[in-house]
Design a protein around this motif. Structure first.
Motif, PDB file in Angstrom:
ATOM      1  N   ALA A   4       0.830  -1.202   0.000  1.00 59.72           N
ATOM      2  CA  ALA A   4       0.000   0.000   0.000  1.00 59.72           C
ATOM      3  C   ALA A   4       0.866   1.254   0.000  1.00 59.72           C
ATOM      4  CB  ALA A   4      -0.911  -0.003   1.221  1.00 59.72           C
ATOM      5  N   GLN A   5       2.169   1.071   0.241  1.00 59.94           N
ATOM      6  CA  GLN A   5       3.091   2.199   0.310  1.00 59.94           C
ATOM      7  C   GLN A   5       4.429   1.776  -0.273  1.00 59.94           C
ATOM      8  OE1 GLN A   5       3.056   2.461   4.644  1.00 59.94           O
ATOM      9  NE2 GLN A   5       1.701   4.237   4.579  1.00 59.94           N
ATOM     10  N   THR A  33       9.224   3.216   2.887  1.00 63.41           N
ATOM     11  CA  THR A  33       8.348   3.756   3.941  1.00 63.41           C
ATOM     12  C   THR A  33       7.921   2.651   4.899  1.00 63.41           C
ATOM     13  OG1 THR A  33       7.519   5.490   2.492  1.00 63.41           O
ATOM     14  CG2 THR A  33       6.132   4.897   4.359  1.00 63.41           C
ATOM     15  N   ARG A  35      10.932   1.407   6.989  1.00 59.36           N
ATOM     16  CA  ARG A  35      11.308   2.367   8.036  1.00 59.36           C
ATOM     17  C   ARG A  35      10.317   2.320   9.184  1.00 59.36           C
ATOM     18  NH1 ARG A  35      12.905   7.830   4.576  1.00 59.36           N
ATOM     19  NH2 ARG A  35      15.165   7.569   4.765  1.00 59.36           N
ATOM     20  N   ASN A  36       9.033   2.279   8.865  1.00 63.11           N
ATOM     21  CA  ASN A  36       8.034   2.266   9.926  1.00 63.11           C
ATOM     22  C   ASN A  36       8.058   0.965  10.716  1.00 63.11           C
ATOM     23  OD1 ASN A  36       7.080   4.865   9.669  1.00 63.11           O
ATOM     24  ND2 ASN A  36       5.392   4.335   8.295  1.00 63.11           N
ATOM     25  N   ALA A  86      10.914   1.242  13.077  1.00 62.25           N
ATOM     26  CA  ALA A  86      10.572   2.229  14.108  1.00 62.25           C
ATOM     27  C   ALA A  86       9.630   1.620  15.141  1.00 62.25           C
ATOM     28  CB  ALA A  86       9.944   3.466  13.472  1.00 62.25           C
ATOM     29  N   LEU A  87       8.631   0.894  14.695  1.00 63.63           N
ATOM     30  CA  LEU A  87       7.687   0.274  15.628  1.00 63.63           C
ATOM     31  C   LEU A  87       8.393  -0.733  16.534  1.00 63.63           C
ATOM     32  CD1 LEU A  87       4.584  -0.249  13.293  1.00 63.63           C
ATOM     33  CD2 LEU A  87       4.773   1.331  15.232  1.00 63.63           C
ATOM     34  N   LEU A 145       0.692  -5.680  17.349  1.00 66.33           N
ATOM     35  CA  LEU A 145       0.548  -4.291  16.909  1.00 66.33           C
ATOM     36  C   LEU A 145       1.385  -4.029  15.669  1.00 66.33           C
ATOM     37  CD1 LEU A 145       0.582  -2.539  20.394  1.00 66.33           C
ATOM     38  CD2 LEU A 145      -1.233  -2.308  18.680  1.00 66.33           C
ATOM     39  N   ILE A 146       2.606  -4.548  15.681  1.00 65.94           N
ATOM     40  CA  ILE A 146       3.466  -4.354  14.508  1.00 65.94           C
ATOM     41  C   ILE A 146       2.887  -5.117  13.320  1.00 65.94           C
ATOM     42  CG2 ILE A 146       5.803  -4.570  13.595  1.00 65.94           C
ATOM     43  CD1 ILE A 146       6.805  -4.520  16.493  1.00 65.94           C
ATOM     44  N   ASP A 159      -0.157  -5.763  12.802  1.00 67.22           N
ATOM     45  CA  ASP A 159      -1.338  -5.050  12.314  1.00 67.22           C
ATOM     46  C   ASP A 159      -0.945  -4.001  11.284  1.00 67.22           C
ATOM     47  OD1 ASP A 159      -3.358  -6.410  13.623  1.00 67.22           O
ATOM     48  OD2 ASP A 159      -3.276  -5.143  15.410  1.00 67.22           O
ATOM     49  N   TYR A 160       0.130  -3.303  11.575  1.00 67.94           N
ATOM     50  CA  TYR A 160       0.599  -2.338  10.563  1.00 67.94           C
ATOM     51  C   TYR A 160       1.070  -3.065   9.309  1.00 67.94           C
ATOM     52  CZ  TYR A 160       3.634   0.737   7.936  1.00 67.94           C
ATOM     53  OH  TYR A 160       4.234   1.419   6.913  1.00 67.94           O
ATOM     54  N   LEU A 219      -1.734  -4.096   7.053  1.00 65.46           N
ATOM     55  CA  LEU A 219      -2.275  -2.953   6.313  1.00 65.46           C
ATOM     56  C   LEU A 219      -1.364  -2.594   5.148  1.00 65.46           C
ATOM     57  CD1 LEU A 219      -4.835  -1.531   7.126  1.00 65.46           C
ATOM     58  CD2 LEU A 219      -3.466   0.128   8.405  1.00 65.46           C
ATOM     59  N   ALA A 220      -0.072  -2.639   5.397  1.00 61.24           N
ATOM     60  CA  ALA A 220       0.893  -2.164   4.409  1.00 61.24           C
ATOM     61  C   ALA A 220       1.163  -3.191   3.318  1.00 61.24           C
ATOM     62  CB  ALA A 220       2.201  -1.775   5.101  1.00 61.24           C
ATOM     63  N   GLN A 239      -8.326   0.008  11.270  1.00 61.32           N
ATOM     64  CA  GLN A 239      -7.983  -0.814  12.430  1.00 61.32           C
ATOM     65  C   GLN A 239      -8.673  -0.237  13.656  1.00 61.32           C
ATOM     66  OE1 GLN A 239      -3.737  -0.012  12.211  1.00 61.32           O
ATOM     67  NE2 GLN A 239      -3.343  -2.044  11.350  1.00 61.32           N
ATOM     68  N   ASN A 297       0.245   2.643  17.763  1.00 57.65           N
ATOM     69  CA  ASN A 297       1.274   2.652  16.731  1.00 57.65           C
ATOM     70  C   ASN A 297       1.720   4.067  16.395  1.00 57.65           C
ATOM     71  OD1 ASN A 297       1.681  -0.079  16.461  1.00 57.65           O
ATOM     72  ND2 ASN A 297       0.251  -0.337  14.756  1.00 57.65           N
ATOM     73  N   LEU A 330       5.549   5.242  16.727  1.00 59.73           N
ATOM     74  CA  LEU A 330       6.317   5.813  15.612  1.00 59.73           C
ATOM     75  C   LEU A 330       6.939   7.147  16.010  1.00 59.73           C
ATOM     76  CD1 LEU A 330       3.958   4.980  12.598  1.00 59.73           C
ATOM     77  CD2 LEU A 330       6.229   4.014  13.050  1.00 59.73           C
ATOM     78  N   ALA A 382       9.941   6.531  18.260  1.00 59.29           N
ATOM     79  CA  ALA A 382      11.096   5.962  17.568  1.00 59.29           C
ATOM     80  C   ALA A 382      11.773   7.003  16.676  1.00 59.29           C
ATOM     81  CB  ALA A 382      10.657   4.757  16.740  1.00 59.29           C
ATOM     82  N   TYR A 383      10.992   7.803  15.965  1.00 58.70           N
ATOM     83  CA  TYR A 383      11.624   8.808  15.104  1.00 58.70           C
ATOM     84  C   TYR A 383      12.250   9.921  15.936  1.00 58.70           C
ATOM     85  CZ  TYR A 383       9.908   6.278  11.104  1.00 58.70           C
ATOM     86  OH  TYR A 383       9.689   5.293  10.180  1.00 58.70           O
ATOM     87  N   LEU A 418       6.575  10.099   7.304  1.00 59.59           N
ATOM     88  CA  LEU A 418       6.492   8.644   7.520  1.00 59.59           C
ATOM     89  C   LEU A 418       5.346   8.306   8.466  1.00 59.59           C
ATOM     90  CD1 LEU A 418      10.296   7.841   7.809  1.00 59.59           C
ATOM     91  CD2 LEU A 418       8.715   6.780   6.186  1.00 59.59           C
ATOM     92  N   LEU A 444      -2.994   5.518   5.879  1.00 61.12           N
ATOM     93  CA  LEU A 444      -3.426   4.140   5.661  1.00 61.12           C
ATOM     94  C   LEU A 444      -4.474   3.744   6.700  1.00 61.12           C
ATOM     95  CD1 LEU A 444      -2.278   2.334   3.488  1.00 61.12           C
ATOM     96  CD2 LEU A 444      -0.622   1.454   5.153  1.00 61.12           C
TER      97      LEU A 444
END
Lengths: 201, 201
Positions: free
Chosen positions: A146-147, A151, A154-155, A158-159, A182-183, A185-186, A189-190, B147, B155, B159, B162-163, B182, B189
């Motif tokens: 989706a991205q 991106t 990196r996310n 980061a998570l 949780l990670i 779940d992202y 989606l992605a 979600q 999340n 993020l 972390a950033y 990001l 999303l």
DNA sequence: CAAATTGTTGAATTTAAGTTAAGAAAACTC
DNA sequence: GAGTTTTCTTAACTTAAATTCAACAATTTG
């Protein structure tokens, strides 16, 4: 007594344990105690505690990264790879030595260039690792991103990092399983994939 | 001289500056110097440096949280709120004092219960803040969440955290704008909204 | 404005490291 | 296995930081 090469490996391991226990302000004597030698023995091998700590942190970081690389290298399926990589990036308990090491460094990086460089390099390599997995999944038709893969990668890193900190801080409702979910779940989606979690070996 | 209440405010502010400069292993004398007094003056008001540092960290954390709450309270539109909240959660430069404070604490939390509790509470309150924004957006028909709002909120805070660390560590290709984008990419999303970024006041 | 209270300093003390050097113990060499 | 080198310890030294306290300065109170 011990050969220098063997002793250095001992000292690095002891320094890692002492760091995990006492944090980045660990004392020379605390490392010496962890290693079962006197502080003078350490100063025989290193010009100062700082030199040893950098070594220990660098080695811990490399191990954290390489261990995951090795595990996932054995996994062919991109979905399984992604799930395992995420699972291995989150500490199972607040006592996880490797992640405690990394968390201590996060604060040091603001003031200490060498740690900033090490952490930056680790982050970038982890991003690369995830990018590879994502692109493998795309090429095999499993993922529909989706991205931009950069991106997403990196996310994801980061998570992982952030939940590592939460778990090390003993968050009462954010344990290992929850963080991984949780990670994921992202990631779902992605990647447009259900990513049903495989049990970890 | 100064009244105790005023002096304490001075000392807390000095401690925050000293912490941002020297990290969590900051010395009593360094705080004293930052405050323009001798170390004895500090010990007149506090039983030890640790007590002052806890105060300073707690106050810094509250400010970080409350400043954002106040800014977004003035914004009616949920989209704008979400974008502003994210923008304010990321440090603009590696010198950002508040975020440096928080990053130092991350490592301490493993060993120091009080810091673990403070950080956990901050995390949870930030999650609550994002949940409110998300649910407001849903109720106004702007967001269509992909979600659970709790998942998204957790999340988003993760993020941000972390950033923050990456920017404090001076990551060469991950500056303020990139980090905000990001996080927004994930938020897009998750909310099904384009979240065109408004210029920050 | 004198007395009491509060806030601060500077000097002395204590404590905790880090550092160094002389030499003992182990491991190597021939 | 005597001599050499390497590794390590003990103990003295140095440094830096925290802590304590008597004295004093500023502020407040009556």
């Amino acid at each position: 007594m011990a050969k220098t090469s063997e002793r250095k490996a001992d000292l690095i391991s002891a320094a890692q344990r002492a760091l995990a226990e006492h944090g980045s302000a660990v004392r020379l004597n605390q490392v010496a105690e962890a290693a079962g030698v006197t502080s003078s023995a350490i100063l025989y091998h290193y010009t100062g505690i700082e030199e040893l700590l950098v070594e220990a942190n660098r080695a811990g970081m490399e191990r954290f990264y390489n261990d995951r690389l090795n595990v996932i290298a054995a996994i062919a399926d991109p979905t399984e790879r992604l799930v395992h990589t995420i699972s291995l990036g989150v500490p199972r308990t607040p006592e996880d030595e490797e992640v405690r090491l990394l968390c201590s460094l996060g604060g040091e990086a603001a003031r200490n260039t060498i740690y900033a460089v090490l952490l930056t390099s680790l982050y970038d390599r982890q991003v690369g690792m995830y990018q590879n997995i994502l692109e493998l999944g795309v090429s095999q038709g499993e993922f529909h991103l989706a991205q931009d893969p950069l991106t997403i990668a990196r996310n994801l890193v980061a998570l992982e990092d952030a939940y590592g900190y939460r778990i090390i801080a003993k968050h009462p409702t954010l344990d290992y399983q929850t963080a991984v979910e949780l990670i994921l779940d992202y990631a779902r989606l992605a990647t447009g994939h259900t990513l049903v979690q495989q049990p970890r070996n």
